[in-house]
Write an enzyme that holds these catalytic residues in place. Structure first.
Site, PDB file in Angstrom:
ATOM      1  N   ASN A   8       0.867  -1.175   0.000  1.00  0.00           N
ATOM      2  CA  ASN A   8       0.000   0.000   0.000  1.00  0.00           C
ATOM      3  C   ASN A   8       0.908   1.231   0.000  1.00  0.00           C
ATOM      4  O   ASN A   8       1.529   1.548   1.007  1.00  0.00           O
ATOM      5  CB  ASN A   8      -0.875  -0.046   1.272  1.00  0.00           C
ATOM      6  CG  ASN A   8      -1.718   1.203   1.447  1.00  0.00           C
ATOM      7  OD1 ASN A   8      -1.808   2.043   0.552  1.00  0.00           O
ATOM      8  ND2 ASN A   8      -2.339   1.334   2.612  1.00  0.00           N
ATOM      9  N   TRP A   9       0.984   1.890  -1.150  1.00  0.00           N
ATOM     10  CA  TRP A   9       1.914   3.014  -1.264  1.00  0.00           C
ATOM     11  C   TRP A   9       1.372   4.278  -0.606  1.00  0.00           C
ATOM     12  O   TRP A   9       2.065   5.293  -0.548  1.00  0.00           O
ATOM     13  CB  TRP A   9       2.225   3.296  -2.742  1.00  0.00           C
ATOM     14  CG  TRP A   9       2.930   2.174  -3.436  1.00  0.00           C
ATOM     15  CD1 TRP A   9       3.389   1.011  -2.856  1.00  0.00           C
ATOM     16  CD2 TRP A   9       3.276   2.087  -4.821  1.00  0.00           C
ATOM     17  NE1 TRP A   9       3.992   0.223  -3.801  1.00  0.00           N
ATOM     18  CE2 TRP A   9       3.937   0.854  -5.025  1.00  0.00           C
ATOM     19  CE3 TRP A   9       3.088   2.931  -5.913  1.00  0.00           C
ATOM     20  CZ2 TRP A   9       4.413   0.453  -6.272  1.00  0.00           C
ATOM     21  CZ3 TRP A   9       3.559   2.529  -7.160  1.00  0.00           C
ATOM     22  CH2 TRP A   9       4.223   1.301  -7.334  1.00  0.00           C
ATOM     23  N   LYS A  10       0.129   4.256  -0.203  1.00  0.00           N
ATOM     24  CA  LYS A  10      -0.509   5.422   0.427  1.00  0.00           C
ATOM     25  C   LYS A  10      -0.296   6.664  -0.458  1.00  0.00           C
ATOM     26  O   LYS A  10      -0.271   6.529  -1.675  1.00  0.00           O
ATOM     27  CB  LYS A  10       0.022   5.593   1.854  1.00  0.00           C
ATOM     28  CG  LYS A  10      -0.119   4.293   2.669  1.00  0.00           C
ATOM     29  CD  LYS A  10       0.145   4.447   4.125  1.00  0.00           C
ATOM     30  CE  LYS A  10      -0.032   3.093   4.816  1.00  0.00           C
ATOM     31  NZ  LYS A  10       0.161   3.171   6.258  1.00  0.00           N
ATOM     32  N   HIS A  97      -9.282   0.949   5.399  1.00  0.00           N
ATOM     33  CA  HIS A  97      -7.967   1.102   6.040  1.00  0.00           C
ATOM     34  C   HIS A  97      -8.120   2.042   7.244  1.00  0.00           C
ATOM     35  O   HIS A  97      -8.921   2.979   7.199  1.00  0.00           O
ATOM     36  CB  HIS A  97      -6.964   1.662   5.025  1.00  0.00           C
ATOM     37  CG  HIS A  97      -5.563   1.654   5.547  1.00  0.00           C
ATOM     38  ND1 HIS A  97      -5.083   2.623   6.390  1.00  0.00           N
ATOM     39  CD2 HIS A  97      -4.552   0.763   5.383  1.00  0.00           C
ATOM     40  CE1 HIS A  97      -3.828   2.330   6.721  1.00  0.00           C
ATOM     41  NE2 HIS A  97      -3.480   1.200   6.109  1.00  0.00           N
ATOM     42  N   GLU A 169      -4.967  -5.353  10.742  1.00  0.00           N
ATOM     43  CA  GLU A 169      -3.944  -4.336  10.958  1.00  0.00           C
ATOM     44  C   GLU A 169      -4.210  -3.616  12.277  1.00  0.00           C
ATOM     45  O   GLU A 169      -5.028  -2.688  12.330  1.00  0.00           O
ATOM     46  CB  GLU A 169      -3.967  -3.312   9.822  1.00  0.00           C
ATOM     47  CG  GLU A 169      -3.616  -3.894   8.476  1.00  0.00           C
ATOM     48  CD  GLU A 169      -3.026  -2.855   7.541  1.00  0.00           C
ATOM     49  OE1 GLU A 169      -1.955  -3.111   6.987  1.00  0.00           O
ATOM     50  OE2 GLU A 169      -3.622  -1.772   7.397  1.00  0.00           O
ATOM     51  N   SER A 215       3.915  -2.607  10.345  1.00  0.00           N
ATOM     52  CA  SER A 215       5.381  -2.583  10.504  1.00  0.00           C
ATOM     53  C   SER A 215       6.076  -3.859  10.054  1.00  0.00           C
ATOM     54  O   SER A 215       7.072  -4.272  10.641  1.00  0.00           O
ATOM     55  CB  SER A 215       5.757  -2.281  11.970  1.00  0.00           C
ATOM     56  OG  SER A 215       5.265  -1.031  12.360  1.00  0.00           O
ATOM     57  N   GLY A 236       2.914  -1.104   4.272  1.00  0.00           N
ATOM     58  CA  GLY A 236       3.025   0.290   3.864  1.00  0.00           C
ATOM     59  C   GLY A 236       4.487   0.594   3.601  1.00  0.00           C
ATOM     60  O   GLY A 236       4.997   0.397   2.496  1.00  0.00           O
ATOM     61  N   GLY A 237       5.196   1.013   4.651  1.00  0.00           N
ATOM     62  CA  GLY A 237       6.591   1.445   4.564  1.00  0.00           C
ATOM     63  C   GLY A 237       7.481   0.514   3.749  1.00  0.00           C
ATOM     64  O   GLY A 237       8.209   0.966   2.856  1.00  0.00           O
TER      65      GLY A 237
END
Ligand code: PGA
Length: 257
Positions: A8-10, A97, A169, A215, A236-237
């Site tokens: 998920n590149w947000k 989300h 999540e 994470s 994400g990150g």
């Protein structure tokens, strides 16, 4: 069951940067039959990346997901993107989300409509559920997860439930959340169990892939992937660096073997 590795590149990367990233990823990754690789770029980059995948006949290697969608088909809904507008471009959509829920105030009712709309349009919804730090501290995790599933899946029939992916999540474990903590595999295992229990209670069957997110990085991904009932990861990150994302895809394959 397949293992899902979802990035998920947000709200990161311009269209150009997204395209360069995809180009790099396609060079790096191996095509593994049992692994479904999905990236969710910003809405504005979806069309470009979709054409890029078509051009190189790479639609099998990497699938696209929307980060959100709106449940009406068309009309006066400024700023929204409908399922019919996403059809043919994405295979998946992340819905509910925690950033949508807590920053943009999305309600359970809206989330349930989005899940149903995605299914109607043949887009696989990835329904996110997870407790906040406060809810966890008050011992409400089980109640929150069961409630979010009950309401998020409210409009999903017995027939359609197999088309849904669930992502667990815990909000307190998402890397961008202030004071984020790493969830232990034991914490995750219990919540995953609760999710499977609730799916069974609601539908008398439990065939849904359940992903973990929060994470995740190349050093802890293996531990999360080996938790019983976990069928993949939502990141994400770690998905923002192609080499890291690719390392996790390779790891998922090794864990599967
Ligand atoms: P993170 O984000 O991997 O950066 O913790 C996960 C998510 O928000 O989906």
């Amino acid at each position: 069951m397949k293992t899902y590795i979802v990035g998920n590149w947000k709200m990161n990367f311009t269209v150009g940067e997204s395209s360069i990233y995809l180009h790099k990823l396609l060079k790096l990754i191996h095509f593994y039959r049992g692994i479904e690789v999905v990236v969710a770029p910003s809405t504005i980059a979806l069309q470009t990346l979709s054409l890029q995948l078509n051009r190189q006949s790479n639609r099998k290697k990497v699938k696209l997901a929307a980060q959100n969608l709106y449940y009406r088909d068309y009309g006066a809904y400024t700023g929204e993107v409908s399922v019919s507008q996403l059809t043919g471009i994405v295979d998946y959509a992340i819905i509910g989300h925690s950033e949508r829920r807590y920053i943009f105030g999305e309600t359970d009712k809206e989330i349930s409509k989005k899940v149903a709309a995605a299914i109607r349009g043949n887009i696989t919804p990835i329904l996110c559920v997870g407790e906040t730090a406060n809810e966890r501290d008050f011992g409400e995790t089980e109640e929150v997860l069961k409630d979010q599933l009950l309401s998020g899946l409210r409009d999903v029939s017995l027939e359609d439930i197999k088309k849904v992916i669930i992502a667990y999540e815990p909000v307190w474990a998402i890397s961008s959340v202030k004071g984020a903590r790493l969830a232990s595999p034991d914490d995750v295992a219990r919540s995953i169990e609760i999710i499977h229990e609730q799916l069974k209670a609601l539908y008398k069957k439990d065939e849904n892939p359940v992903l973990y997110g929060g994470s995740v990085n190349p050093s802890n991904a293996g531990a999360y992937l080996t938790i019983p009932g976990v069928n993949g990861l939502l990141m994400g990150g770690s998905s923002l660096i192609a080499d890291q994302f690719n390392a996790i895809i390779d790891l998922a394959k090794r864990v599967q073997n």
